[in-house]
Write a protein that holds these residues in place. Structure first.
Motif, PDB file in Angstrom:
ATOM      1  N   ARG A 175      10.918  43.948  38.922  1.00 58.47           N
ATOM      2  CA  ARG A 175      12.036  43.437  39.718  1.00 58.47           C
ATOM      3  C   ARG A 175      11.828  41.959  40.036  1.00 58.47           C
ATOM      4  N   HIS A 176      10.583  41.577  40.340  1.00 51.93           N
ATOM      5  CA  HIS A 176      10.313  40.166  40.625  1.00 51.93           C
ATOM      6  C   HIS A 176      10.528  39.311  39.381  1.00 51.93           C
ATOM      7  N   LEU A 177      10.030  39.765  38.239  1.00 56.57           N
ATOM      8  CA  LEU A 177      10.209  38.985  37.010  1.00 56.57           C
ATOM      9  C   LEU A 177      11.682  38.864  36.656  1.00 56.57           C
ATOM     10  N   ARG A 178      12.420  39.946  36.792  1.00 53.61           N
ATOM     11  CA  ARG A 178      13.857  39.941  36.470  1.00 53.61           C
ATOM     12  C   ARG A 178      14.598  38.926  37.337  1.00 53.61           C
ATOM     13  N   ALA A 179      14.311  38.934  38.644  1.00 56.18           N
ATOM     14  CA  ALA A 179      14.974  37.987  39.549  1.00 56.18           C
ATOM     15  C   ALA A 179      14.476  36.565  39.322  1.00 56.18           C
ATOM     16  N   LEU A 180      13.187  36.411  39.062  1.00 54.55           N
ATOM     17  CA  LEU A 180      12.610  35.089  38.834  1.00 54.55           C
ATOM     18  C   LEU A 180      13.244  34.420  37.617  1.00 54.55           C
ATOM     19  N   LEU A 181      13.404  35.182  36.536  1.00 52.73           N
ATOM     20  CA  LEU A 181      14.034  34.619  35.347  1.00 52.73           C
ATOM     21  C   LEU A 181      15.498  34.265  35.607  1.00 52.73           C
ATOM     22  N   GLY A 182      16.197  35.138  36.326  1.00 55.55           N
ATOM     23  CA  GLY A 182      17.598  34.847  36.626  1.00 55.55           C
ATOM     24  C   GLY A 182      17.757  33.569  37.421  1.00 55.55           C
ATOM     25  N   HIS A 183      16.965  33.407  38.482  1.00 52.70           N
ATOM     26  CA  HIS A 183      17.044  32.191  39.282  1.00 52.70           C
ATOM     27  C   HIS A 183      16.560  30.974  38.491  1.00 52.70           C
ATOM     28  N   GLY A 184      15.538  31.178  37.660  1.00 50.64           N
ATOM     29  CA  GLY A 184      15.059  30.073  36.837  1.00 50.64           C
ATOM     30  C   GLY A 184      16.093  29.603  35.841  1.00 50.64           C
ATOM     31  N   MET A 185      16.797  30.523  35.231  1.00 50.34           N
ATOM     32  CA  MET A 185      17.849  30.166  34.274  1.00 50.34           C
ATOM     33  C   MET A 185      18.980  29.412  34.965  1.00 50.34           C
ATOM     34  N   PRO A 193      23.122  32.928  32.267  1.00 50.23           N
ATOM     35  CA  PRO A 193      21.902  33.390  32.950  1.00 50.23           C
ATOM     36  C   PRO A 193      21.981  34.878  33.271  1.00 50.23           C
ATOM     37  N   LEU A 194      20.847  35.468  33.558  1.00 52.43           N
ATOM     38  CA  LEU A 194      20.835  36.867  33.977  1.00 52.43           C
ATOM     39  C   LEU A 194      21.640  37.020  35.264  1.00 52.43           C
ATOM     40  N   PRO A 195      22.455  38.049  35.385  1.00 53.63           N
ATOM     41  CA  PRO A 195      23.214  38.248  36.628  1.00 53.63           C
ATOM     42  C   PRO A 195      22.270  38.629  37.757  1.00 53.63           C
ATOM     43  N   PRO A 196      22.627  38.294  38.996  1.00 50.55           N
ATOM     44  CA  PRO A 196      21.771  38.650  40.133  1.00 50.55           C
ATOM     45  C   PRO A 196      21.588  40.158  40.255  1.00 50.55           C
ATOM     46  N   LEU A 197      20.428  40.565  40.723  1.00 53.12           N
ATOM     47  CA  LEU A 197      20.179  41.987  40.947  1.00 53.12           C
ATOM     48  C   LEU A 197      21.087  42.511  42.049  1.00 53.12           C
ATOM     49  N   GLY A 198      21.651  43.678  41.836  1.00 52.56           N
ATOM     50  CA  GLY A 198      22.477  44.312  42.855  1.00 52.56           C
ATOM     51  C   GLY A 198      23.783  43.609  43.125  1.00 52.56           C
ATOM     52  N   SER A 199      24.255  42.802  42.177  1.00 54.61           N
ATOM     53  CA  SER A 199      25.480  42.039  42.417  1.00 54.61           C
ATOM     54  C   SER A 199      26.737  42.890  42.291  1.00 54.61           C
ATOM     55  N   THR A 200      26.632  44.032  41.603  1.00 54.76           N
ATOM     56  CA  THR A 200      27.781  44.920  41.441  1.00 54.76           C
ATOM     57  C   THR A 200      27.321  46.361  41.630  1.00 54.76           C
ATOM     58  N   ALA A 201      28.272  47.237  41.929  1.00 54.06           N
ATOM     59  CA  ALA A 201      27.950  48.648  42.109  1.00 54.06           C
ATOM     60  C   ALA A 201      27.430  49.259  40.812  1.00 54.06           C
ATOM     61  N   VAL A 202      28.050  48.876  39.709  1.00 57.31           N
ATOM     62  CA  VAL A 202      27.603  49.300  38.389  1.00 57.31           C
ATOM     63  C   VAL A 202      26.759  48.168  37.814  1.00 57.31           C
ATOM     64  N   PRO A 203      25.579  48.445  37.249  1.00 59.98           N
ATOM     65  CA  PRO A 203      24.727  47.379  36.716  1.00 59.98           C
ATOM     66  C   PRO A 203      25.481  46.444  35.786  1.00 59.98           C
ATOM     67  N   ALA A 204      25.404  45.163  36.073  1.00 58.42           N
ATOM     68  CA  ALA A 204      26.079  44.165  35.245  1.00 58.42           C
ATOM     69  C   ALA A 204      25.374  44.050  33.902  1.00 58.42           C
ATOM     70  N   PRO A 205      26.143  43.895  32.816  1.00 56.05           N
ATOM     71  CA  PRO A 205      25.509  43.759  31.498  1.00 56.05           C
ATOM     72  C   PRO A 205      24.705  42.467  31.416  1.00 56.05           C
ATOM     73  N   LEU A 206      23.665  42.492  30.606  1.00 60.35           N
ATOM     74  CA  LEU A 206      22.851  41.303  30.402  1.00 60.35           C
ATOM     75  C   LEU A 206      23.523  40.390  29.378  1.00 60.35           C
ATOM     76  N   PRO A 207      23.135  39.126  29.329  1.00 56.05           N
ATOM     77  CA  PRO A 207      23.759  38.193  28.383  1.00 56.05           C
ATOM     78  C   PRO A 207      23.631  38.695  26.947  1.00 56.05           C
ATOM     79  N   PRO A 208      24.617  38.422  26.113  1.00 57.77           N
ATOM     80  CA  PRO A 208      24.551  38.862  24.708  1.00 57.77           C
ATOM     81  C   PRO A 208      23.303  38.306  24.017  1.00 57.77           C
ATOM     82  N   GLY A 209      22.610  39.167  23.297  1.00 55.43           N
ATOM     83  CA  GLY A 209      21.449  38.724  22.528  1.00 55.43           C
ATOM     84  C   GLY A 209      20.195  38.487  23.327  1.00 55.43           C
ATOM     85  N   PHE A 210      20.212  38.820  24.630  1.00 56.20           N
ATOM     86  CA  PHE A 210      19.026  38.563  25.457  1.00 56.20           C
ATOM     87  C   PHE A 210      17.848  39.404  24.963  1.00 56.20           C
TER      88      PHE A 210
END
Length: 339
Positions: A175-185, A193-210
């Motif tokens: 969870r820390h790495l996921r958020a760290l990369l998102g904020h870093g991007m 960039p990676l969408p913020p954690l918990g930003s939507t009720a349904v998990p937001a899709p990751l960027p194409p080709g990530f």
């Protein structure tokens, strides 16, 4: 074979380090440093180093400094050697350094670190940029450096003063790495960039080709080990599962830490989760770690790690480098060049 000299041509990294941002505040603007990698390179085609300070993770108190090497223009569609996933504009490599490794400028000021400046974060970023062409390379600086040399990854794994870990199944490394990369991007101004954690009720899709490759060296391997212990719970989390499904490769490079055990994961249940994860696994070691008679458990644990994963049918490659040479800290570092 990549060498430090090959990435240092036409480049004074000490000068680069002096021009990079060292501010501790979470500024959204950081200076970029263009690095010429070849004679005659066209403007705009060279990779860029960007230092990001105090990047937050998923909790406010968990922050890390990050060094980002963005790929040279025009290399985004090249394939990185040894990587399962093809490179794309959304291909990323995360590297966790070992003890003594720091920013070039800071290593130069410490007598014990100065002799190892060839392995500063900036120089390692360039080595990895050649190893994984077309990838964004993220060097995660340890959140604490005790006595300027003992790296402590407290934000990823419970650790003592010297950085020896105490692994648990729910510390939050993924969870820390996921958020760290998102904020870093976001801080670096990368597209998609990676969408913020918990930003939507349904998990937001990751960027194409990530895609993501995770590399740990020496002490940095404690982060990868912690991730192994967390795999079961992380895969049960819909948001983290999307992230985990994009991890193509994990590299353990000569893992070591000052604790008396758990240098390599030997827990069969945890390794079972790893074997079925679909991630390509790589273990590269040298006699410095696995043939040290004063720390015989490191070699035993490494053999158990490899043997168990092979018995479980994991996608695993492993190699002992410099086996015919005397064990040395120089060859310990050189595994970063030859893996």
């Amino acid at each position: 074979m990549l060498t430090i000299r090959s990435v240092a041509v036409s480049l004074s990294l000490f000068a680069v380090a002096q021009t990079m941002s060292v501010a501790a505040g979470p500024s959204t603007e950081s200076p970029r440093c263009c690095l010429s990698t070849a004679a005659g390179a066209r403007p705009g085609n060279s990779p860029q180093l960007l230092r990001l300070t105090a990047v937050p993770g998923y909790e406010q108190h968990r922050v890390n400094d990050i060094l980002l090497l963005s790929p040279a223009t025009g290399t985004a569609r090249l394939g990185g050697s040894g990587s399962k996933a093809a490179s794309s504009e959304n291909a990323h490599v995360v590297f966790f350094p070992g003890d003594i490794q720091n920013f070039q400028q800071e290593m130069a000021l410490q007598p014990e670190a100065a002799q190892w400046q060839s392995w500063s974060l900036e120089r390692v970023a360039l080595v990895l940029g050649l190893r994984f062409p077309g990838h964004h390379v993220w060097i995660i600086r340890a959140s604490r450096m005790y006595l300027h040399k003992f790296s402590c990854y407290q934000n990823f794994v419970e650790s003592n003063l010297f950085g020896a870990p105490e692994h648990t199944p729910d510390y939050g490394a993924f969870r820390h790495l996921r958020a760290l990369l998102g904020h870093g991007m976001e801080r670096a101004g990368l597209p998609n960039p990676l969408p913020p954690l918990g930003s939507t009720a349904v998990p937001a899709p990751l960027p194409p080709g990530f895609s993501l490759t995770v590399v740990g060296f020496s002490k940095g391997c404690v982060v990868l080990n912690q991730m192994v212990y967390e795999l079961s719970r992380a895969r049960a989390d819909p948001e983290l599962k999307l992230f985990l499904d994009c991890v193509s490769d994990m590299y353990w490079l000569d893992g070591g830490h000052p604790g008396g055990s758990e240098t390599w994961v030997t827990d069969k249940q945890a390794l079972g989760e790893l074997a079925t994860s679909g991630v390509s696994l790589h273990a590269h070691v040298t006699p410095y770690e696995v043939r040290d008679p004063m720390r015989a458990w490191v070699g035993r644990e490494h053999r158990s790690f490899v043997q168990t994963l092979e018995e479980l049918g994991a996608c695993l490659s492993h190699k002992l480098h410099f086996e015919d040479e005397p064990a040395s800290i120089e060859n310990h570092f050189r595994v970063i060049e030859v893996f």
